[in-house]
Design an enzyme around this catalytic site. Structure first.
Site, short mmCIF file in Angstrom:
data_model
loop_
_atom_site.label_atom_id
_atom_site.label_comp_id
_atom_site.label_asym_id
_atom_site.label_seq_id
_atom_site.Cartn_x
_atom_site.Cartn_y
_atom_site.Cartn_z
N ASN A 73 0.83 -1.22 0.33
CA ASN A 73 0.30 -0.43 -0.10
C ASN A 73 0.99 1.24 -0.39
OD1 ASN A 73 0.52 -0.65 2.40
ND2 ASN A 73 -0.85 0.37 3.15
N GLU A 133 0.02 5.22 0.82
CA GLU A 133 -0.40 6.17 1.37
C GLU A 133 0.14 7.34 0.90
OE1 GLU A 133 -1.58 5.34 5.16
OE2 GLU A 133 -2.24 3.62 4.94
N CYS A 163 -4.13 0.88 -2.14
CA CYS A 163 -3.86 -0.38 -1.49
C CYS A 163 -3.31 -1.29 -2.04
CB CYS A 163 -5.73 -1.03 -1.72
SG CYS A 163 -6.60 -0.80 -0.88
N GLU A 216 -3.53 -5.06 -2.81
CA GLU A 216 -3.60 -5.57 -4.11
C GLU A 216 -3.28 -4.27 -5.54
OE1 GLU A 216 -5.03 -5.18 -1.01
OE2 GLU A 216 -6.40 -6.15 -0.24
N CYS A 244 -10.32 -3.12 -3.81
CA CYS A 244 -9.60 -4.36 -4.38
C CYS A 244 -10.48 -5.47 -5.41
CB CYS A 244 -8.58 -4.75 -3.60
SG CYS A 244 -7.39 -2.94 -2.93
N1 THU Z 1 -5.53 -1.14 2.36
C1 THU Z 1 -4.91 -2.53 1.62
O1 THU Z 1 -3.83 -1.91 0.68
N2 THU Z 1 -5.51 -3.09 1.18
C2 THU Z 1 -7.01 -3.66 1.51
O2 THU Z 1 -7.83 -4.22 0.84
C3 THU Z 1 -7.84 -2.59 2.54
C4 THU Z 1 -6.54 -1.18 2.91
C5 THU Z 1 -4.69 -0.22 3.13
C6 THU Z 1 -5.18 0.83 2.39
C7 THU Z 1 -4.33 1.77 3.84
O3 THU Z 1 -3.26 2.26 3.67
C8 THU Z 1 -4.53 1.31 5.00
O4 THU Z 1 -4.73 -0.57 4.56
C9 THU Z 1 -5.83 1.66 5.90
O5 THU Z 1 -7.03 1.21 4.80
#
Ligand code: THU
Length: 136
Positions: free
Chosen positions: A49, A51, A60, A62, A96
């Site tokens: 991920n 941000e 995310c 995925e 995702c």
């Molecule tokens: N996140 C993912 O990378 N994949 C998911 O399916 C759920 C959420 C990340 C996004 C964000 O950076 C952190 O988790 C909190 O939501």
């Protein structure tokens, strides 16, 4: 469903997802996620991920993995392994799920923890009645 993949393959996917998780850029949520896609040819492409201070710009793990794979010319995704540092298994968010469905409704989705838990789904099972290209 897990038995469609060998234990060795699942272990390789988990290792790749974990390695990517350690590269996660998650200064805001501190929730690090790694994802590793298994291609039909056996190769693995991972993502984490990423941000952003403008929170909606967050990507995310995925979708980072899917973006990396598609950018390298791959669309044949057999499975994806997702891992986080949470104590319980976390499954892909709604956006995702839509992105996974786009490429393979039958994709095997292995959700894991760092403490050894594994839960397996099919992408189509995670997003029933999905809107797809067939609806266009
Ligand atoms: N996140 C993912 O990378 N994949 C998911 O399916 C759920 C959420 C990340 C996004 C964000 O950076 C952190 O988790 C909190 O939501």
């Amino acid at each position: 469903m897990t038995n469609e993949l060998s234990t060795e393959t699942i272990d390789r996917l988990f290792a790749a997802a974990t390695k990517a998780m350690h590269n996660a850029y998650a200064p805001y949520s501190k929730f690090t996620v790694g994802a590793a896609l298994l291609l039909e040819n056996g190769d693995i492409i991972a993502g984490c991920n990423v941000e952003n201070a403008s929170f909606g710009g967050t990507i995310c793990a995925e979708r980072t993995a899917i973006g990396a794979a598609v950018s390298q010319g791959h669309r044949d995704f057999k499975a994806i392994c997702v891992t986080t540092t949470a104590d319980v298994v976390v499954s892909p968010c709604g956006i995702c799920r839509q992105s996974l469905i786009e490429f393979n409704r039958k994709m095997i989705v292995i959700c894991t923890t760092q403490n050894g838990q594994r839960q397996t789904f099919k992408a189509g099972e995670l997003l029933p009645h999905a809107f797809t290209s067939e609806d266009l």
